[in-house]
Design a protein around this motif. Structure first.
Motif, PDB file in Angstrom:
ATOM      1  N   LEU A 129     -12.004   4.710  25.313  1.00 30.20           N
ATOM      2  CA  LEU A 129     -11.493   4.431  23.966  1.00 30.20           C
ATOM      3  C   LEU A 129     -12.674   4.539  23.004  1.00 30.20           C
ATOM      4  CD1 LEU A 129      -8.944   3.594  22.394  1.00 30.20           C
ATOM      5  CD2 LEU A 129      -9.609   1.203  22.751  1.00 30.20           C
ATOM      6  N   PRO A 130     -12.624   5.482  22.035  1.00 32.29           N
ATOM      7  CA  PRO A 130     -13.846   5.795  21.285  1.00 32.29           C
ATOM      8  C   PRO A 130     -13.994   5.025  19.964  1.00 32.29           C
ATOM      9  CG  PRO A 130     -12.203   7.470  20.852  1.00 32.29           C
ATOM     10  CD  PRO A 130     -11.557   6.475  21.777  1.00 32.29           C
ATOM     11  N   PHE A 131     -15.179   4.456  19.780  1.00 30.92           N
ATOM     12  CA  PHE A 131     -15.558   3.813  18.521  1.00 30.92           C
ATOM     13  C   PHE A 131     -16.990   4.224  18.169  1.00 30.92           C
ATOM     14  CE2 PHE A 131     -12.435   1.050  20.556  1.00 30.92           C
ATOM     15  CZ  PHE A 131     -11.509   0.880  19.536  1.00 30.92           C
ATOM     16  N   TRP A 132     -17.347   5.439  18.501  1.00 29.15           N
ATOM     17  CA  TRP A 132     -18.761   5.826  18.407  1.00 29.15           C
ATOM     18  C   TRP A 132     -19.075   6.620  17.147  1.00 29.15           C
ATOM     19  CZ3 TRP A 132     -20.734  10.972  19.710  1.00 29.15           C
ATOM     20  CH2 TRP A 132     -19.717  11.893  19.996  1.00 29.15           C
ATOM     21  N   VAL A 133     -18.702   7.889  17.091  1.00 26.92           N
ATOM     22  CA  VAL A 133     -19.113   8.751  15.991  1.00 26.92           C
ATOM     23  C   VAL A 133     -18.454   8.312  14.676  1.00 26.92           C
ATOM     24  CG1 VAL A 133     -17.258  10.463  16.308  1.00 26.92           C
ATOM     25  CG2 VAL A 133     -19.498  11.177  15.400  1.00 26.92           C
ATOM     26  N   ALA A 134     -19.135   8.575  13.556  1.00 30.54           N
ATOM     27  CA  ALA A 134     -18.644   8.158  12.228  1.00 30.54           C
ATOM     28  C   ALA A 134     -17.580   9.125  11.734  1.00 30.54           C
ATOM     29  CB  ALA A 134     -19.804   8.059  11.242  1.00 30.54           C
ATOM     30  N   ASP A 135     -16.387   8.933  12.232  1.00 33.48           N
ATOM     31  CA  ASP A 135     -15.255   9.822  11.999  1.00 33.48           C
ATOM     32  C   ASP A 135     -14.023   8.920  12.048  1.00 33.48           C
ATOM     33  OD1 ASP A 135     -12.935  11.329  12.777  1.00 33.48           O
ATOM     34  OD2 ASP A 135     -14.153  12.879  13.710  1.00 33.48           O
ATOM     35  N   MET A 136     -13.263   8.857  10.951  1.00 37.79           N
ATOM     36  CA  MET A 136     -12.123   7.935  10.890  1.00 37.79           C
ATOM     37  C   MET A 136     -10.876   8.569  11.507  1.00 37.79           C
ATOM     38  SD  MET A 136     -12.535   6.041   7.177  1.00 37.79           S
ATOM     39  CE  MET A 136     -12.414   7.531   6.179  1.00 37.79           C
ATOM     40  N   ASP A 137      -9.917   7.719  11.837  1.00 40.33           N
ATOM     41  CA  ASP A 137      -8.670   8.167  12.462  1.00 40.33           C
ATOM     42  C   ASP A 137      -7.510   8.260  11.468  1.00 40.33           C
ATOM     43  OD1 ASP A 137      -9.817   8.372  14.978  1.00 40.33           O
ATOM     44  OD2 ASP A 137      -9.353   6.316  15.526  1.00 40.33           O
ATOM     45  N   PHE A 138      -7.818   8.314  10.173  1.00 46.53           N
ATOM     46  CA  PHE A 138      -6.780   8.344   9.143  1.00 46.53           C
ATOM     47  C   PHE A 138      -6.551   9.764   8.635  1.00 46.53           C
ATOM     48  CE2 PHE A 138      -9.218   4.287   8.243  1.00 46.53           C
ATOM     49  CZ  PHE A 138      -8.395   3.486   9.018  1.00 46.53           C
ATOM     50  N   GLU A 139      -5.297  10.046   8.259  1.00 42.76           N
ATOM     51  CA  GLU A 139      -5.008  11.295   7.561  1.00 42.76           C
ATOM     52  C   GLU A 139      -5.760  11.317   6.244  1.00 42.76           C
ATOM     53  OE1 GLU A 139      -0.835  11.630   6.856  1.00 42.76           O
ATOM     54  OE2 GLU A 139      -0.430  12.587   8.796  1.00 42.76           O
TER      55      GLU A 139
ATOM     56  N   MET B 144       0.823  -1.200   0.000  1.00 38.01           N
ATOM     57  CA  MET B 144       0.000   0.000   0.000  1.00 38.01           C
ATOM     58  C   MET B 144       0.864   1.260   0.000  1.00 38.01           C
ATOM     59  SD  MET B 144      -3.330  -0.416   2.432  1.00 38.01           S
ATOM     60  CE  MET B 144      -4.756  -1.366   1.885  1.00 38.01           C
ATOM     61  N   LYS B 145       0.416   2.251  -0.734  1.00 37.92           N
ATOM     62  CA  LYS B 145       1.135   3.514  -0.806  1.00 37.92           C
ATOM     63  C   LYS B 145       0.884   4.369   0.429  1.00 37.92           C
ATOM     64  CE  LYS B 145       1.366   7.677  -3.685  1.00 37.92           C
ATOM     65  NZ  LYS B 145       0.829   8.353  -4.875  1.00 37.92           N
ATOM     66  N   PHE B 146      -0.318   4.250   1.001  1.00 40.14           N
ATOM     67  CA  PHE B 146      -0.713   5.097   2.124  1.00 40.14           C
ATOM     68  C   PHE B 146      -0.689   4.289   3.419  1.00 40.14           C
ATOM     69  CE2 PHE B 146      -2.994   6.426  -1.733  1.00 40.14           C
ATOM     70  CZ  PHE B 146      -2.389   7.665  -1.916  1.00 40.14           C
ATOM     71  N   ASP B 147      -0.314   4.957   4.506  1.00 44.08           N
ATOM     72  CA  ASP B 147      -0.119   4.263   5.783  1.00 44.08           C
ATOM     73  C   ASP B 147      -1.349   4.424   6.668  1.00 44.08           C
ATOM     74  OD1 ASP B 147       0.787   3.047   8.040  1.00 44.08           O
ATOM     75  OD2 ASP B 147       2.335   4.522   8.512  1.00 44.08           O
ATOM     76  N   PHE B 148      -2.254   3.457   6.573  1.00 48.21           N
ATOM     77  CA  PHE B 148      -3.455   3.500   7.388  1.00 48.21           C
ATOM     78  C   PHE B 148      -3.225   2.897   8.777  1.00 48.21           C
ATOM     79  CE2 PHE B 148      -5.035   3.583   2.995  1.00 48.21           C
ATOM     80  CZ  PHE B 148      -5.783   4.748   3.042  1.00 48.21           C
ATOM     81  N   ASP B 149      -2.049   2.347   9.014  1.00 50.03           N
ATOM     82  CA  ASP B 149      -1.710   1.835  10.344  1.00 50.03           C
ATOM     83  C   ASP B 149      -1.141   2.911  11.259  1.00 50.03           C
ATOM     84  OD1 ASP B 149      -2.400  -0.938  10.054  1.00 50.03           O
ATOM     85  OD2 ASP B 149      -0.652  -1.176   8.758  1.00 50.03           O
ATOM     86  N   LYS B 150      -0.848   4.066  10.698  1.00 51.72           N
ATOM     87  CA  LYS B 150      -0.230   5.155  11.463  1.00 51.72           C
ATOM     88  C   LYS B 150      -1.173   5.638  12.565  1.00 51.72           C
ATOM     89  CE  LYS B 150       1.675   9.813  10.762  1.00 51.72           C
ATOM     90  NZ  LYS B 150       1.921  10.878   9.731  1.00 51.72           N
ATOM     91  N   ILE B 151      -0.643   5.742  13.773  1.00 54.82           N
ATOM     92  CA  ILE B 151      -1.414   6.262  14.902  1.00 54.82           C
ATOM     93  C   ILE B 151      -1.230   7.774  14.959  1.00 54.82           C
ATOM     94  CG2 ILE B 151      -1.807   6.191  17.389  1.00 54.82           C
ATOM     95  CD1 ILE B 151      -2.450   3.556  16.057  1.00 54.82           C
ATOM     96  N   ILE B 152      -2.325   8.503  14.855  1.00 52.72           N
ATOM     97  CA  ILE B 152      -2.279   9.965  14.916  1.00 52.72           C
ATOM     98  C   ILE B 152      -2.966  10.407  16.201  1.00 52.72           C
ATOM     99  CG2 ILE B 152      -2.938  12.114  13.773  1.00 52.72           C
ATOM    100  CD1 ILE B 152      -3.043  10.476  11.149  1.00 52.72           C
ATOM    101  N   PRO B 153      -2.231  10.940  17.170  1.00 53.31           N
ATOM    102  CA  PRO B 153      -2.862  11.374  18.424  1.00 53.31           C
ATOM    103  C   PRO B 153      -3.931  12.439  18.152  1.00 53.31           C
ATOM    104  CG  PRO B 153      -0.471  11.328  18.631  1.00 53.31           C
ATOM    105  CD  PRO B 153      -0.774  11.169  17.175  1.00 53.31           C
TER     106      PRO B 153
END
Length: 387
Positions: free
Chosen positions: A26-36, A1-10
């Motif tokens: 630890l949030p898994f609620w609102v429809a908002d992803m943690d990816f750049e 993969m070209k893009f790093d979806f494993d990257k943890i972004i605080p």
């Protein structure tokens, strides 16, 4: 993969509701992803910042071109520019539709479970709400056509459709969407089709998304189709969306009702939307592949390692609708908050208690941390409590 979806972004303390509303969980609620977001979107925003002037904005030629080309290439529809109404989000559009097409004594209809605003915008218009449960047939969620016919009234003026369905993750077929549209024509209802997750379909060959913009002309006349790049490219905070409204009378009524109640679309939103639609396809394809791996892992984990929980495989979205009724807990979201330190969305908010919605649009390591916590919480229960 070209893009790093494993990257943890605080994200804590950045003013995001996902992490900062309940920072102890630890949030898994609102429809908002943690990816750049896609790099082309970041470049477009940097270029706009470098311009240095941030006055009132309007849609520029580039974003209009990008929207029309997106509709042509991804939604397979030739749409004239005059049919487009730019919006600062789709939830305001739902409210606006209710206020535009319903009056006192009227009602709107939708099918549950439903994204919570679908169950709340009738309050804005001070009208009634009619809900009909989706039903399971041959392992897939679909419409209860008989119940819909029994529930509709002459005063029902609006039907809210979510396709792909949130929270069920179902991608409705062309036949199903057309049948909904014919139901609306039969009962003189405006059909509002919220398609915000349509670019997050896992297998476009076996479950292709059929947009309301592709309905036959006679069915499009009473249709409003709502679209946005926000969920797919993770730019919801920039608030860019649009409606496709073919009928001039409906479009004028929709825009006239807006009045001064909706905020201006911000100067960055247009440029982010343009970049997403023009240059974001490689990123989107890798995102969907990554999410598919997350989905497959989650479905297997929930069904095989979490006693009392079960899930049907979603065909789209990064949202898992987990059936927790066998846990025997009156409020499973609160149970997982207390016992696992997780922030999930309670199914009651969607009209179906006993379930939870879990957002797996995050690095796999974060998702697995949440799933392991869910498993441990399930295993804490006495065997007799899981039935």
């Amino acid at each position: 993969m070209k893009f790093d979806f494993d990257k943890i972004i605080p994200r804590k303390t950045t003013g995001c509701i996902k992490y900062d509303r309940r920072p102890e969980l630890l949030p898994f609620w609102v429809a908002d992803m943690d990816f750049e977001s896609a790099p082309e979107i970041l470049e477009a925003l940097h270029a706009r910042v470098d311009h240095g002037v941030f006055g009132y904005a309007q849609a520029h030629a580039g974003v209009n071109e990008a929207v029309l080309n997106y509709l042509k290439t991804r939604r397979h529809a030739e749409v004239p520019m005059e049919h487009i109404v730019h919006l600062g989000g789709l939830v305001p559009a739902l409210s606006l539709s209710a206020r535009a097409f319903c009056k006192a004594g009227d009602s709107l209809m939708t099918c549950t479970p439903a994204y919570p605003p679908f169950l709340g915008v009738h309050h804005d218009a001070k009208v009634g709400l009619i809900t009909v449960d989706h039903v399971l047939e041959d392992g897939k969620w679909t419409f209860d056509w008989e119940a819909m016919e029994e529930a509709v009234t002459p005063e029902t003026k609006l039907f809210l459709l979510c396709n792909p369905q949130n929270p069920l993750g179902r991608v409705f077929t062309a036949e199903e969407v057309e049948k909904v549209a014919r139901f609306c024509v039969k009962h003189d209802m405006v059909l509002v089709s919220d398609e915000i997750h349509c670019d997050l379909v896992y297998d476009e060959s076996s479950t292709p998304h059929f947009s309301a913009v592709n309905l036959p002309a006679e069915l499009q006349k009473n249709t409003i189709t709502l679209l946005a790049p926000s969920k797919t490219w993770n730019i919801a905070g920039l608030a860019f969306a649009f409606a496709v409204i073919p009928d001039d009378t409906i479009r004028r009524k929709f825009t006239a009702t807006r009045g001064h109640t909706l905020s201006e679309i911000n100067v960055f939103a247009y440029y982010a939307g343009e970049a997403a639609y023009k240059y974001g396809e490689p990123w989107r394809l890798e995102l969907v592949a990554y999410l598919k791996e997350n989905r497959d892992t989650l479905v297997d984990f929930i069904n095989n390692q979490c006693p009392g929980l079960s899930i049907l495989e979603p065909e789209a979205t990064y949202l898992a609708w987990i059936d927790a009724r066998e846990l025997g807990q009156e409020n499973p979201a609160k149970f997982f908050e207390d016992e696992a330190g997780l922030f999930l969305q309670d199914g009651a908010l969607f009209g179906w208690p006993g379930r939870v919605r879990f957002n797996f649009g995050c690095p796999k390591s974060v998702m697995m941390e949440g799933l392991e916590k869910m498993k441990a919480a399930c295993l804490k229960l006495e065997p007799a409590s899981v039935h």
